[in-house]
Write a protein that holds these residues in place. Sequence first.
Motif, PDB file in Angstrom:
ATOM      1  N   ALA A 350     -44.977  41.856-102.073  1.00 16.90           N
ATOM      2  CA  ALA A 350     -43.909  42.845-102.228  1.00 16.90           C
ATOM      3  C   ALA A 350     -42.908  42.416-103.284  1.00 16.90           C
ATOM      4  O   ALA A 350     -42.702  41.219-103.524  1.00 16.90           O
ATOM      5  CB  ALA A 350     -43.187  43.079-100.894  1.00 16.90           C
ATOM      6  N   SER A 351     -42.285  43.401-103.894  1.00 21.42           N
ATOM      7  CA  SER A 351     -41.181  43.137-104.814  1.00 21.42           C
ATOM      8  C   SER A 351     -39.949  42.757-104.006  1.00 21.42           C
ATOM      9  O   SER A 351     -39.897  42.948-102.781  1.00 21.42           O
ATOM     10  CB  SER A 351     -40.900  44.375-105.673  1.00 21.42           C
ATOM     11  N   ASP A 352     -38.928  42.226-104.681  1.00 21.01           N
ATOM     12  CA  ASP A 352     -37.780  41.689-103.948  1.00 21.01           C
ATOM     13  C   ASP A 352     -36.977  42.784-103.246  1.00 21.01           C
ATOM     14  O   ASP A 352     -36.134  42.484-102.401  1.00 21.01           O
ATOM     15  CB  ASP A 352     -36.885  40.850-104.847  1.00 21.01           C
ATOM     16  N   GLY A 353     -37.243  44.054-103.572  1.00 16.38           N
ATOM     17  CA  GLY A 353     -36.574  45.134-102.847  1.00 16.38           C
ATOM     18  C   GLY A 353     -36.847  45.100-101.365  1.00 16.38           C
ATOM     19  O   GLY A 353     -35.991  45.478-100.550  1.00 16.38           O
ATOM     20  N   PRO A 440     -26.490  58.902-104.054  1.00 12.17           N
ATOM     21  CA  PRO A 440     -26.595  59.492-105.399  1.00 12.17           C
ATOM     22  C   PRO A 440     -27.283  58.536-106.367  1.00 12.17           C
ATOM     23  O   PRO A 440     -27.185  57.310-106.237  1.00 12.17           O
ATOM     24  CB  PRO A 440     -25.129  59.715-105.794  1.00 12.17           C
ATOM     25  N   GLN A 441     -27.975  59.110-107.353  1.00 10.05           N
ATOM     26  CA  GLN A 441     -28.747  58.313-108.293  1.00 10.05           C
ATOM     27  C   GLN A 441     -27.896  57.304-109.043  1.00 10.05           C
ATOM     28  O   GLN A 441     -28.342  56.205-109.378  1.00 10.05           O
ATOM     29  CB  GLN A 441     -29.463  59.234-109.286  1.00 10.05           C
ATOM     30  N   ASP A 442     -26.623  57.644-109.284  1.00  6.28           N
ATOM     31  CA  ASP A 442     -25.783  56.742-110.074  1.00  6.28           C
ATOM     32  C   ASP A 442     -25.262  55.548-109.278  1.00  6.28           C
ATOM     33  O   ASP A 442     -24.670  54.634-109.862  1.00  6.28           O
ATOM     34  CB  ASP A 442     -24.616  57.508-110.713  1.00  6.28           C
ATOM     35  N   VAL A 443     -25.474  55.528-107.960  1.00  2.33           N
ATOM     36  CA  VAL A 443     -25.014  54.375-107.170  1.00  2.33           C
ATOM     37  C   VAL A 443     -26.105  53.751-106.313  1.00  2.33           C
ATOM     38  O   VAL A 443     -25.902  52.664-105.775  1.00  2.33           O
ATOM     39  CB  VAL A 443     -23.822  54.762-106.251  1.00  2.33           C
ATOM     40  N   VAL A 444     -27.259  54.402-106.184  1.00  2.00           N
ATOM     41  CA  VAL A 444     -28.269  53.923-105.239  1.00  2.00           C
ATOM     42  C   VAL A 444     -28.705  52.496-105.559  1.00  2.00           C
ATOM     43  O   VAL A 444     -28.964  51.692-104.649  1.00  2.00           O
ATOM     44  CB  VAL A 444     -29.486  54.883-105.208  1.00  2.00           C
ATOM     45  N   ARG A 445     -28.752  52.134-106.842  1.00  3.87           N
ATOM     46  CA  ARG A 445     -29.216  50.801-107.221  1.00  3.87           C
ATOM     47  C   ARG A 445     -28.282  49.702-106.715  1.00  3.87           C
ATOM     48  O   ARG A 445     -28.681  48.538-106.584  1.00  3.87           O
ATOM     49  CB  ARG A 445     -29.350  50.733-108.749  1.00  3.87           C
ATOM     50  N   LEU A 446     -27.042  50.057-106.394  1.00  2.00           N
ATOM     51  CA  LEU A 446     -26.105  49.073-105.857  1.00  2.00           C
ATOM     52  C   LEU A 446     -26.395  48.747-104.398  1.00  2.00           C
ATOM     53  O   LEU A 446     -25.873  47.768-103.861  1.00  2.00           O
ATOM     54  CB  LEU A 446     -24.677  49.588-106.000  1.00  2.00           C
ATOM     55  N   TYR A 447     -27.205  49.568-103.757  1.00  2.00           N
ATOM     56  CA  TYR A 447     -27.471  49.394-102.328  1.00  2.00           C
ATOM     57  C   TYR A 447     -28.902  48.973-102.033  1.00  2.00           C
ATOM     58  O   TYR A 447     -29.156  48.281-101.051  1.00  2.00           O
ATOM     59  CB  TYR A 447     -27.164  50.696-101.586  1.00  2.00           C
ATOM     60  N   ARG A 448     -29.851  49.417-102.848  1.00  2.00           N
ATOM     61  CA  ARG A 448     -31.237  49.014-102.632  1.00  2.00           C
ATOM     62  C   ARG A 448     -31.979  49.052-103.970  1.00  2.00           C
ATOM     63  O   ARG A 448     -31.650  49.820-104.857  1.00  2.00           O
ATOM     64  CB  ARG A 448     -31.941  49.932-101.619  1.00  2.00           C
ATOM     65  N   ASP A 449     -32.962  48.194-104.082  1.00  2.00           N
ATOM     66  CA  ASP A 449     -33.790  48.117-105.278  1.00  2.00           C
ATOM     67  C   ASP A 449     -35.064  48.932-105.048  1.00  2.00           C
ATOM     68  O   ASP A 449     -35.340  49.390-103.928  1.00  2.00           O
ATOM     69  CB  ASP A 449     -34.136  46.646-105.551  1.00  2.00           C
ATOM     70  N   ASP A 450     -35.861  49.111-106.113  1.00  2.00           N
ATOM     71  CA  ASP A 450     -37.202  49.642-105.921  1.00  2.00           C
ATOM     72  C   ASP A 450     -37.936  48.756-104.919  1.00  2.00           C
ATOM     73  O   ASP A 450     -37.798  47.525-104.937  1.00  2.00           O
ATOM     74  CB  ASP A 450     -37.988  49.639-107.237  1.00  2.00           C
ATOM     75  N   ILE A 451     -38.718  49.371-104.049  1.00  2.00           N
ATOM     76  CA  ILE A 451     -39.502  48.614-103.064  1.00  2.00           C
ATOM     77  C   ILE A 451     -40.976  48.955-103.264  1.00  2.00           C
ATOM     78  O   ILE A 451     -41.362  50.125-103.195  1.00  2.00           O
ATOM     79  CB  ILE A 451     -39.089  48.952-101.622  1.00  2.00           C
ATOM     80  N   THR A 452     -41.794  47.939-103.501  1.00  2.00           N
ATOM     81  CA  THR A 452     -43.233  48.120-103.638  1.00  2.00           C
ATOM     82  C   THR A 452     -43.934  47.102-102.758  1.00  2.00           C
ATOM     83  O   THR A 452     -43.593  45.915-102.782  1.00  2.00           O
ATOM     84  CB  THR A 452     -43.678  47.957-105.095  1.00  2.00           C
ATOM     85  N   VAL A 453     -44.894  47.585-101.958  1.00  2.00           N
ATOM     86  CA  VAL A 453     -45.551  46.734-100.965  1.00  2.00           C
ATOM     87  C   VAL A 453     -47.062  46.980-100.985  1.00  2.00           C
ATOM     88  O   VAL A 453     -47.502  48.131-101.048  1.00  2.00           O
ATOM     89  CB  VAL A 453     -45.030  47.025 -99.537  1.00  2.00           C
ATOM     90  N   THR A 454     -47.822  45.905-100.912  1.00  2.00           N
ATOM     91  CA  THR A 454     -49.273  45.989-100.704  1.00  2.00           C
ATOM     92  C   THR A 454     -49.638  45.055 -99.559  1.00  2.00           C
ATOM     93  O   THR A 454     -49.234  43.884 -99.556  1.00  2.00           O
ATOM     94  CB  THR A 454     -50.048  45.598-101.972  1.00  2.00           C
ATOM     95  N   VAL A 455     -50.397  45.582 -98.598  1.00  2.58           N
ATOM     96  CA  VAL A 455     -50.871  44.787 -97.462  1.00  2.58           C
ATOM     97  C   VAL A 455     -52.397  44.747 -97.522  1.00  2.58           C
ATOM     98  O   VAL A 455     -53.049  45.793 -97.481  1.00  2.58           O
ATOM     99  CB  VAL A 455     -50.409  45.375 -96.119  1.00  2.58           C
ATOM    100  N   ILE A 456     -52.959  43.556 -97.619  1.00  4.04           N
ATOM    101  CA  ILE A 456     -54.403  43.358 -97.745  1.00  4.04           C
ATOM    102  C   ILE A 456     -54.925  42.805 -96.418  1.00  4.04           C
ATOM    103  O   ILE A 456     -54.443  41.780 -95.929  1.00  4.04           O
ATOM    104  CB  ILE A 456     -54.726  42.372 -98.878  1.00  4.04           C
TER     105      ILE A 456
END
Length: 467
Positions: A350-353, A440-456
């Motif tokens: 997973a990414s650090d998000g 809102p799009q202009d502040v969301v990055r201050l609260y959470r990052d992109d989240i990407t997850v793969t479970v194998i």
Amino acid sequence: MLAFQLRNAIYNIRFTTSAAHRQQNFSLTSTRWISSFQLTPYDVNMILRENEFSHIFTDGENTLLGYESNQLASNKPVEDSRTEASFIHKNAFICGIFDGHAGSACSQVISKRLLRYIAAGLVDRKTLREEIAKGCTSQSFLKCHNDSEDFVKEIQKIYEESFSRYVNDIANTEMTPEEAMDKACLQLDSDMSDEALKHSDLRTIMAVAMSGAVACVAHIEGRDLSVVSTGDCAAVLGYQNDTGQWMSKKLSYEHNTDNVAEVKRILSEHPPQEADTVIRNDRLLSQLAPLRAFGDFRYKWSNEIMEKYVVSNYGENYMPPNYYTPPYLTAMPDIIQHQLTADDKFLVIASDGLWDFLSPNEVITLVGEHLSSKKFLDPLKLPDGDVTLGQISAILAKRKAGRQKKPLDQNSATHLIRHALGGTDYGIEHSKISYYLTLPQDVVRLYRDDITVTVIYFNSDYIKQLS
């Protein structure tokens, strides 16, 4: 107007919340003030499941049962990427998660190119030379499962020329798998640098050079699992101990200022008089959080190249402060190898998000419990041999109790994202998820990052045969 002012005041207070304290400092009261409306459970499900993907390996003679992945964007466009693929010339699997910064360009490029460089280096040299003789391309060694797009023709031609030089360079050189993976990472980064300098007039190529990305790649062949990491994405193995308890094992290192050895490495590569400037405010040259990354050549190029290609085109602001003895950044990976056993059940990348919200132990426990609860949804299978009515009754009672724990999501990656955004000590809080999804799009990055997850998921029965 009063509500608007109050909402802004709360925003300003919460702006100071760092990623490490996002979940800890969550306030349901402030959420009600900030969010003008709440999503319905249906809307939440639609958003969380929009980018789900799963793949099942139908061949029983395989180390893997399948995998599940998902992605939830914060940035627009999303700066995370993911790729999963099977080898064409052998029974092996490779996948990766890539977290971009300063734009999505570098992340998108290495998500397509890095796995292909690694794959070419990992096939046996006889096969590699045969493919070269037939005029191989970067797509000759892998079959991607979740990637139907490729680069535009102009860019693709440049990338294919670099790939051709790479495979010809390694065609007669025997390497261990670890050497091949290390070579692939460093060569791709070098190729991207050369491409940018040679084609500096192409905005797309320079956009890749001016942005950056970290990566975490897993390669699985037989019982051999290798994790290649550059930056701060992470991979965690989930296994069961003798008592059936879910346990976690980190298979990657984060290259950031929390890693003391990494800080010492960087400081040792520069004069002592730069000790106070190389890393400042927990960032490389006070700017970059990951201490290793692909791209980001404005932390790698010489001063002469910076003046000629960067400052002259982008301005003085693109020159990092205290830039005296480059390079300051590298794409050199850490590689951790692990021999799979029948106790190893799955790997989470997973990414650090995701890791901003959940610890490795929490992630493994959530996936393990999710895996167990899904088993009660499978068709009922009675044990072999004679079975008494009492045994059948006990099986049905256990199955009924298990169904009460039926997960909301079939996809375990979605299950993790749901818990990351909405998890509390008392279960999933819908209003908390709605809050994170309606910022809102202009502040969301201050609260959470992109989240990407793969479970194998691993095939324990097949691994047991290999042991």
